[in-house]
Design an enzyme around this catalytic site. Sequence first.
Site, PDB file in Angstrom:
ATOM      1  N   HIS A   1      10.802  -2.484  15.225  1.00 11.71           N
ATOM      2  CA  HIS A   1      11.423  -1.080  15.279  1.00 11.71           C
ATOM      3  C   HIS A   1       9.996  -0.739  14.307  1.00 11.71           C
ATOM      4  O   HIS A   1       8.753   0.093  14.898  1.00 11.71           O
ATOM      5  CB  HIS A   1      12.489  -1.263  14.124  1.00 11.71           C
ATOM      6  CG  HIS A   1      12.630   0.287  13.367  1.00 11.71           C
ATOM      7  ND1 HIS A   1      12.187   1.666  13.642  1.00 11.71           N
ATOM      8  CD2 HIS A   1      12.119   0.823  11.647  1.00 11.71           C
ATOM      9  CE1 HIS A   1      12.240   2.747  13.364  1.00 11.71           C
ATOM     10  NE2 HIS A   1      12.154   2.578  11.836  1.00 11.71           N
TER      11      HIS A   1
ATOM     12  N   ASP B   1     -18.302  14.545  25.647  1.00 15.21           N
ATOM     13  CA  ASP B   1     -16.728  13.971  26.123  1.00 15.21           C
ATOM     14  C   ASP B   1     -17.209  12.558  24.490  1.00 15.21           C
ATOM     15  O   ASP B   1     -17.642  13.085  24.244  1.00 15.21           O
ATOM     16  CB  ASP B   1     -17.159  13.069  27.037  1.00 15.21           C
ATOM     17  CG  ASP B   1     -15.848  12.397  27.620  1.00 15.21           C
ATOM     18  OD1 ASP B   1     -15.369  11.826  26.999  1.00 15.21           O
ATOM     19  OD2 ASP B   1     -15.300  12.486  29.004  1.00 15.21           O
TER      20      ASP B   1
ATOM     21  N   TRP C   1       8.684  -6.279   9.728  1.00 13.97           N
ATOM     22  CA  TRP C   1       6.997  -6.324  10.699  1.00 13.97           C
ATOM     23  C   TRP C   1       6.032  -7.244   9.272  1.00 13.97           C
ATOM     24  O   TRP C   1       4.435  -6.904   9.901  1.00 13.97           O
ATOM     25  CB  TRP C   1       7.206  -4.767  11.165  1.00 13.97           C
ATOM     26  CG  TRP C   1       6.704  -3.892   9.602  1.00 13.97           C
ATOM     27  CD1 TRP C   1       7.223  -3.593   8.928  1.00 13.97           C
ATOM     28  CD2 TRP C   1       4.991  -3.510   9.187  1.00 13.97           C
ATOM     29  NE1 TRP C   1       7.058  -2.526   7.052  1.00 13.97           N
ATOM     30  CE2 TRP C   1       5.260  -2.779   8.073  1.00 13.97           C
ATOM     31  CE3 TRP C   1       3.995  -3.448   9.412  1.00 13.97           C
ATOM     32  CZ2 TRP C   1       4.036  -2.427   7.236  1.00 13.97           C
ATOM     33  CZ3 TRP C   1       2.710  -3.178   8.744  1.00 13.97           C
ATOM     34  CH2 TRP C   1       2.865  -2.193   7.646  1.00 13.97           C
TER      35      TRP C   1
ATOM     36  N   SER D   1      -7.740  -2.708  20.975  1.00 16.53           N
ATOM     37  CA  SER D   1      -7.780  -1.862  21.654  1.00 16.53           C
ATOM     38  C   SER D   1      -8.060  -0.583  20.036  1.00 16.53           C
ATOM     39  O   SER D   1      -8.284   0.448  19.922  1.00 16.53           O
ATOM     40  CB  SER D   1      -6.187  -1.274  22.135  1.00 16.53           C
ATOM     41  OG  SER D   1      -6.201  -0.027  21.640  1.00 16.53           O
ATOM     42  N   SER D   2      -7.473  -1.238  19.049  1.00 17.34           N
ATOM     43  CA  SER D   2      -7.764  -0.039  17.444  1.00 17.34           C
ATOM     44  C   SER D   2      -8.989  -0.116  17.130  1.00 17.34           C
ATOM     45  O   SER D   2      -9.972   0.875  17.456  1.00 17.34           O
ATOM     46  CB  SER D   2      -6.884  -1.029  16.391  1.00 17.34           C
ATOM     47  OG  SER D   2      -5.179  -0.415  16.503  1.00 17.34           O
TER      48      SER D   2
ATOM     49  N   HIS E   1      -2.111  -2.294   2.984  1.00 19.07           N
ATOM     50  CA  HIS E   1      -3.215  -1.184   2.403  1.00 19.07           C
ATOM     51  C   HIS E   1      -3.401  -0.058   3.351  1.00 19.07           C
ATOM     52  O   HIS E   1      -3.100   1.171   2.673  1.00 19.07           O
ATOM     53  CB  HIS E   1      -3.228  -1.457   0.575  1.00 19.07           C
ATOM     54  CG  HIS E   1      -2.748  -0.074   0.454  1.00 19.07           C
ATOM     55  ND1 HIS E   1      -1.078   0.145  -0.375  1.00 19.07           N
ATOM     56  CD2 HIS E   1      -3.162   0.769  -0.182  1.00 19.07           C
ATOM     57  CE1 HIS E   1      -1.642   0.981  -0.906  1.00 19.07           C
ATOM     58  NE2 HIS E   1      -2.476   1.469  -0.848  1.00 19.07           N
TER      59      HIS E   1
ATOM     60  N   GLU F   1      -4.220  -0.116   6.009  1.00 16.83           N
ATOM     61  CA  GLU F   1      -3.776   0.647   6.979  1.00 16.83           C
ATOM     62  C   GLU F   1      -2.468   1.708   6.826  1.00 16.83           C
ATOM     63  O   GLU F   1      -2.756   3.412   7.490  1.00 16.83           O
ATOM     64  CB  GLU F   1      -2.572  -0.762   7.677  1.00 16.83           C
ATOM     65  CG  GLU F   1      -1.849  -0.271   8.135  1.00 16.83           C
ATOM     66  CD  GLU F   1      -1.928   0.139   9.313  1.00 16.83           C
ATOM     67  OE1 GLU F   1      -3.463  -0.321  10.180  1.00 16.83           O
ATOM     68  OE2 GLU F   1      -1.795   1.170  10.793  1.00 16.83           O
TER      69      GLU F   1
ATOM     70  N   TYR G   1      -3.469   3.859   5.004  1.00 17.70           N
ATOM     71  CA  TYR G   1      -4.080   5.218   4.555  1.00 17.70           C
ATOM     72  C   TYR G   1      -4.633   5.296   5.834  1.00 17.70           C
ATOM     73  O   TYR G   1      -5.248   6.857   6.464  1.00 17.70           O
ATOM     74  CB  TYR G   1      -5.558   4.907   3.835  1.00 17.70           C
ATOM     75  CG  TYR G   1      -5.354   4.995   2.280  1.00 17.70           C
ATOM     76  CD1 TYR G   1      -5.307   6.623   1.353  1.00 17.70           C
ATOM     77  CD2 TYR G   1      -4.648   4.237   1.503  1.00 17.70           C
ATOM     78  CE1 TYR G   1      -5.033   6.388   0.182  1.00 17.70           C
ATOM     79  CE2 TYR G   1      -4.593   3.810  -0.159  1.00 17.70           C
ATOM     80  CZ  TYR G   1      -4.625   5.208  -0.687  1.00 17.70           C
ATOM     81  OH  TYR G   1      -3.975   5.211  -1.257  1.00 17.70           O
TER      82      TYR G   1
ATOM     83  N   SER H   1      -5.050  20.089   6.582  1.00 17.12           N
ATOM     84  CA  SER H   1      -6.109  20.524   6.058  1.00 17.12           C
ATOM     85  C   SER H   1      -6.385  21.755   7.430  1.00 17.12           C
ATOM     86  O   SER H   1      -7.301  22.602   6.915  1.00 17.12           O
ATOM     87  CB  SER H   1      -6.941  20.100   5.642  1.00 17.12           C
ATOM     88  OG  SER H   1      -6.837  19.122   4.972  1.00 17.12           O
TER      89      SER H   1
ATOM     90  N   HIS I   1      -0.197  -4.035  -4.874  1.00 14.26           N
ATOM     91  CA  HIS I   1       0.710  -3.157  -5.508  1.00 14.26           C
ATOM     92  C   HIS I   1       1.777  -4.061  -5.238  1.00 14.26           C
ATOM     93  O   HIS I   1       3.053  -3.774  -5.185  1.00 14.26           O
ATOM     94  CB  HIS I   1       0.953  -2.352  -5.821  1.00 14.26           C
ATOM     95  CG  HIS I   1       0.472  -1.518  -4.287  1.00 14.26           C
ATOM     96  ND1 HIS I   1      -0.804   0.028  -4.952  1.00 14.26           N
ATOM     97  CD2 HIS I   1       0.607  -1.464  -3.082  1.00 14.26           C
ATOM     98  CE1 HIS I   1      -0.647   0.235  -3.512  1.00 14.26           C
ATOM     99  NE2 HIS I   1       0.273  -0.731  -3.141  1.00 14.26           N
ATOM    100  N   HIS I   2       1.793  -4.513  -3.741  1.00 15.98           N
ATOM    101  CA  HIS I   2       3.051  -4.767  -2.783  1.00 15.98           C
ATOM    102  C   HIS I   2       3.565  -6.429  -3.040  1.00 15.98           C
ATOM    103  O   HIS I   2       4.630  -6.657  -2.599  1.00 15.98           O
ATOM    104  CB  HIS I   2       2.482  -5.458  -1.470  1.00 15.98           C
ATOM    105  CG  HIS I   2       1.872  -3.401  -1.015  1.00 15.98           C
ATOM    106  ND1 HIS I   2       2.487  -3.210  -0.170  1.00 15.98           N
ATOM    107  CD2 HIS I   2       0.484  -2.913  -0.729  1.00 15.98           C
ATOM    108  CE1 HIS I   2       1.851  -1.547  -0.351  1.00 15.98           C
ATOM    109  NE2 HIS I   2       0.812  -1.953   0.219  1.00 15.98           N
TER     110      HIS I   2
ATOM    111  N   THR J   1      -5.595  10.923  -4.363  1.00 16.53           N
ATOM    112  CA  THR J   1      -4.548  11.912  -3.440  1.00 16.53           C
ATOM    113  C   THR J   1      -3.581  12.748  -3.604  1.00 16.53           C
ATOM    114  O   THR J   1      -3.752  13.410  -2.994  1.00 16.53           O
ATOM    115  CB  THR J   1      -3.613  10.086  -2.693  1.00 16.53           C
ATOM    116  OG1 THR J   1      -4.206   9.318  -3.250  1.00 16.53           O
ATOM    117  CG2 THR J   1      -3.123  10.659  -1.405  1.00 16.53           C
TER     118      THR J   1
ATOM    119  N   LYS K   1      -4.136  16.279  -3.787  1.00 14.59           N
ATOM    120  CA  LYS K   1      -4.579  16.900  -2.506  1.00 14.59           C
ATOM    121  C   LYS K   1      -4.022  18.333  -2.146  1.00 14.59           C
ATOM    122  O   LYS K   1      -4.165  19.536  -1.454  1.00 14.59           O
ATOM    123  CB  LYS K   1      -4.595  16.128  -0.884  1.00 14.59           C
ATOM    124  CG  LYS K   1      -5.887  15.304  -0.993  1.00 14.59           C
ATOM    125  CD  LYS K   1      -7.419  15.609  -1.183  1.00 14.59           C
ATOM    126  CE  LYS K   1      -8.458  15.263  -1.774  1.00 14.59           C
ATOM    127  NZ  LYS K   1      -8.331  16.222  -3.190  1.00 14.59           N
TER     128      LYS K   1
ATOM    129  N   ARG L   1      16.887  -4.487   1.006  1.00 14.27           N
ATOM    130  CA  ARG L   1      15.917  -4.096   1.953  1.00 14.27           C
ATOM    131  C   ARG L   1      16.542  -4.948   3.010  1.00 14.27           C
ATOM    132  O   ARG L   1      16.362  -6.378   2.667  1.00 14.27           O
ATOM    133  CB  ARG L   1      15.142  -3.314   2.400  1.00 14.27           C
ATOM    134  CG  ARG L   1      14.297  -4.133   2.682  1.00 14.27           C
ATOM    135  CD  ARG L   1      12.315  -4.077   1.812  1.00 14.27           C
ATOM    136  NE  ARG L   1      11.798  -3.393   3.720  1.00 14.27           N
ATOM    137  CZ  ARG L   1      10.747  -3.903   3.279  1.00 14.27           C
ATOM    138  NH1 ARG L   1       9.749  -3.685   2.242  1.00 14.27           N
ATOM    139  NH2 ARG L   1       9.909  -3.546   4.376  1.00 14.27           N
TER     140      ARG L   1
END
Lengths: 377, 522, 61
Positions: free
Chosen positions: B73, B102, B138, B166-167, B250, B252, B254, B265, B299-300, B325, B328, B447
Site C-alpha cells: 500500500h 512540447d 515501505w 523513470s522519476s 525527507h 521525498e 517535499y 497557489s 527526525h525520523h 513551510t 505559506k 503502527r
Amino acid sequence: MKERSCSSAVLIILAALWSVSAQADWALNMTEGVTEVSRSIYSLHMQIFWICVVIAIAVFSVMFWSIIHHRKSVGAKAEQFHENTTVELIWTIVPVLILVAMAVPATTTLIEMYDTSDSDVDIQVTGYQWKWQYQYLGEDLSFFSNLSTNPDEINNKVEKNKNYLLEVDEPLVVPIGKKIRFLVTSNDVIHSWWVPAFAVKRDAIPGFINESWTRIDEVGTYRGQCAELCGKDHGFMPIVVQAVTDEDYALWLTEKKASIAAEVAAAARVWSLEELMVRGEQVYQKNCAACHQVGGQGISPMFPALKASAIATQAEQRDAHIKIVLEGRAGTAMQAYGAQLSAVELAAVITYERNAWGNDTGDIITPQSIQSMLKSK
Amino acid sequence: MTSAVDHHHGPATGMTRWLFTTNHKDIGSMYLIFSLLMFFIGGSMALIIRMELVEPGLQVVQPEFFNQMTTMHGLIMVFGAVMPAFVGLANWMVPLMIGAPDMALPRLNNFSFWLLPFAFFMLLSTLVMDGGAPDFGWTFYAPLSTTYAPPSVTFFIFAIHLAGVSSILGAINVIVTIMNMRAPSMSYMKMPLFVWTWLITAFLLVAVMPVLAGTVTMMLTDIHFGTSFFDAGGGGDPVLFQHLFWFFGHPEVYIMILPAFGIISQIVPTFSRKPLFGYASMVYATSSIALLSFTVWAHHMFTVGIPLVGELFFMYATMLISVPTGVKVFNWVATMFRGSMTFETPMLFAIAFIVLFTIGGFSGLMLAISPADFQYHDTYFVVAHFHYVLVPGAVFSIMAAAYYWMPKWTGNMYDEYLGKCHFWCSFVGLNLTFFPMHFVGLAGMPRRIPDYSIQFADFNLVSSLGGFLFGFSQLIFVLVVVKCVKGGKKAEAVVWEGAEGLEWQVPSPAPYHTFETPPEVK
Amino acid sequence: MNIWKVFKAVFSAFIGVQSEKNRLEDFQANSPIPFILVGILMVLIFIFSLVYLVNFMVYLM
C-alpha cells in the site's frame, strides 16, 4: 426509500459502536505516566498541542470569516493587493519566537532522558523474533518473556480478556524508586522496547546497545508493545513490567533463582515419553508454533514444515534435528534455542516434534543427551 | 522546428498512438490514468488493512499477509500514485503554462512513462510469488528487508530501480523544458507558481533518487553478493540504512508536497479573483525549503539512539524549517481575504487542503519535539500525521488540479453536482478515517500491527467505516471523469472567471499541438 | 549586483519573506550561479551555527 435505508445504516453503525464501547474506552490522550520524565513529556505534549490549537483558531477564523463575507454571491468585490512585507515578517517572526520558547523545556527534558549515569539496577533487554529476553546484570538471572494470550482468543473462538495481547508469561519485575538502566539490543532484526507509562522507547538494534533509564514512582503493572515492525508477529510481542517495592523485589529475586535451579536439577532424572510429550507440547506452543504452526505444517517457503519432514522423521537426521534446534539457522527466524531453553525443555520439544502429528518415530531425547551435546559444542 | 509547423497532423490511431507517442498531452494523460489505476490498487490494499482492523482478533487475513498489504500500500501510493500523478500534471501543464510547444525531450518522456507499468507489474507480481510480496514496510528497514526478507525482495529492488530511473528522467525533462523552452517573454519572474514549485521539485528528485537507488543496490549486494553494509555481524550498521533511507526520504516528502503548494497557489487566486498574496516570498521560501530539507532527515530516527547533540540538532533544524513551510498557509488565507470568492469543486478541494494540511503540519510540529517523539514514534499518531499530509495534502491537490484543468483537457465541463458529491464524501470519509488515528496513537497503539488490544477497538471501527466511505467515494471521481470525457457542456477557452495564465489562451479542449509559435506574455 | 545583495536575497529566502521590489531587482541578475553558491554557503553556515548552538546547550545544562 432512500432516506429510510440511509437512516437504518446510521442505526446499524450506532449499534455497532455501542456494542464495542461496552468493552472498551474512548481514550483520547497520551498517558501522563508514572515517572518524572513521562510527566515532563506529557506537559511538553500539552503545551505544543495548545499552541497549535491557538494558532489554528486564529488562522481559520480569519479564513472562515473571509469565506463568509468575501464571497461573490454576497456581492464582494475583489481587492487587488498582493503583498505586505511587514505583515509577512510579523507572521514569520512570531512563530519562530514561540518555537524558541518551546525548544527550551524540550532541551531540558531531553538532556535528562539521556543521563543514564548512576543507575541502581541494570537490565539488558534483548529483542528476538518475537519475544523479549531480560538479563539482570550482576544477578546471574535471565529469562524470556512470551505472549501468553490464548490463540483461541486471537482467532475469535472465545471471549477476549481485558489484557488481550498485552499479557506475558514472565513479566519483567523491577523495584520502584530506583534508577533502572535498560541496555537495549536485538538478536535478529530491529525491535523497539516501549512502555508508554515510563515514556521509555528505545530501538533494539542487532549488534548495537542503546541505553535508556527510568525511575518508577508507583507500584503497578505497566504494559507496552514492540514499536518497530519486526516481521510476522510484530503485533504479538508485548511487554509487561511489574513495579514492586524493594522487599518484594528481593523476595522475587530469590524465588526466581530457586525455580531456575530446580529446572536444572530436573534434567538429571529419567523422563518418560508421555511426560516429555506433555511438556514438549507446551514448549512447542510457546516457542515454535508461531512459525511452524500448531499442526507442524509450517508456512512455505519461509517456515518449513516439521510434520512428515525428513529431519523430524528419519533416524539418521536425529542429530541434525537436535543441532538445528540448539544452534539455530543463521539468517532465518530459526533461533539458537540452546541458549534460550532449559535442557528439559529442549529434550521435551524435540521429542514432541519427532512424535507428534503422525511423525511417530518413537524417539526419546533425554535431557542428559542434550546437556552432553551442549557441552561438546 | 519548421517541420513541426508543416505537419499539422493529429494523433496516430489505435494502440500505436499510446505506445509511440511523444506528445506531452498524450503522455500526461497516460501518467494520470496510470496513477489513478495505482491509486485504486493501493486503495484496495488499504481497505484490506482496514477490514482486518475493524475489530480485535484475526478475521480476514493472517499477519504475514497483513504486513505485505501495509508494505505494498505504501510503496504503490508513494511511487505509483502520487509521484506519477504530479509528473502527469507537469507533462500536461508545464508546456501550456510557459508557452512551449512540447516537453524538451519528447522521446525520453515516452521512455520514462513506459518504464512505470513494467516497474509496477514487477512489484505487483511479487504478490503471487512463493513467500509472498515484500513484508517489511515501505521504509524497508534492514536487516528485516535483507537477511530476513522473502525471496521476492530482489524483484522489489529492481522495481524501485526502474521507478527511480523513470522519476529521474522525468525530472530532467521538466528542468530542461522550464529552462530552455519558455516563450521569449516568459521570464523566470513571470512563471506561474506551479511551474516554480515543479522546477524546484525536479532538482530535489535528481538529487535524492540516486541515493535511494544506491541504498537498494547496497541491499542487493548484501543479499546476493555477501557484502555487509547493513549487517553488524560483518562490520556493517543497520542504522546506516536508516540514515541513507531518510536522507532520500525527507526530501521525498517535499517532492510530494511542493507541487501541491504550486497547484493550490494557482487555484486559490483564481476563485478568489485576486492575485496571490506574497508571490515573491513563496518562490524564495520554496527554494530555501528545498535546500534545508536535506538537513533534517534524522527526525525520523529520534529513538534509534543517535547522540544527544544529534537529537538537539535535528530537533532545532526541524522546528526552524517548519516556519517557512507553515507561513505559506497564511499567504493563502491572505489571498482569500477581501477577495470575491466562489466555491466550485477545485476551490472546495483547495480549501480542504489548506485546513487539513495545516492539521498535518501541526502534528508534524508536535513530532518535531524530540522528547515527545519518544511517545509518538511508530504509533498511529505518526500514521495520522503523514496521512493528513499526504491524503488531504498531496491527493486533494491532485484532485483539485484534475477538476481545475479537466475542462481544458477534455473541452467539456465536468458535472459540478457529482464533483461536489465526490468532495463532500471524500472530506467526511477521510476525516473519519484519519482523525481517530491521532487518539489511538496517543493512547499507545503501535503502527503496522494486524491485531490490537481491546481498548483501541472503538476508534479503529470508526476509522474502518470512514476508510470504506473514502475508498468508495473515489468511484464518483471515475464517474465524473468518464462523463466529462464523453460529453457535457462545452467549455470556453477561459474556463474560470478569475483564471490567468497562458494555459487559458489556447482553446478548450487544448489542440493536439499548441504554441507552435511562442505566445506573448502580458 | 554586489555580493551583499545576494546575501540579502538568500537570507530573505531562508526566512521566506521577500518584497516584490527586491525580487524584481534580484531577477535582474545575469546568472543564478552566485545565488546558488551563496545559498549552499548559507546552508553550511546554518548547519555549523546550529551545531555550535547545540553543543553550547549541552555544555550549559
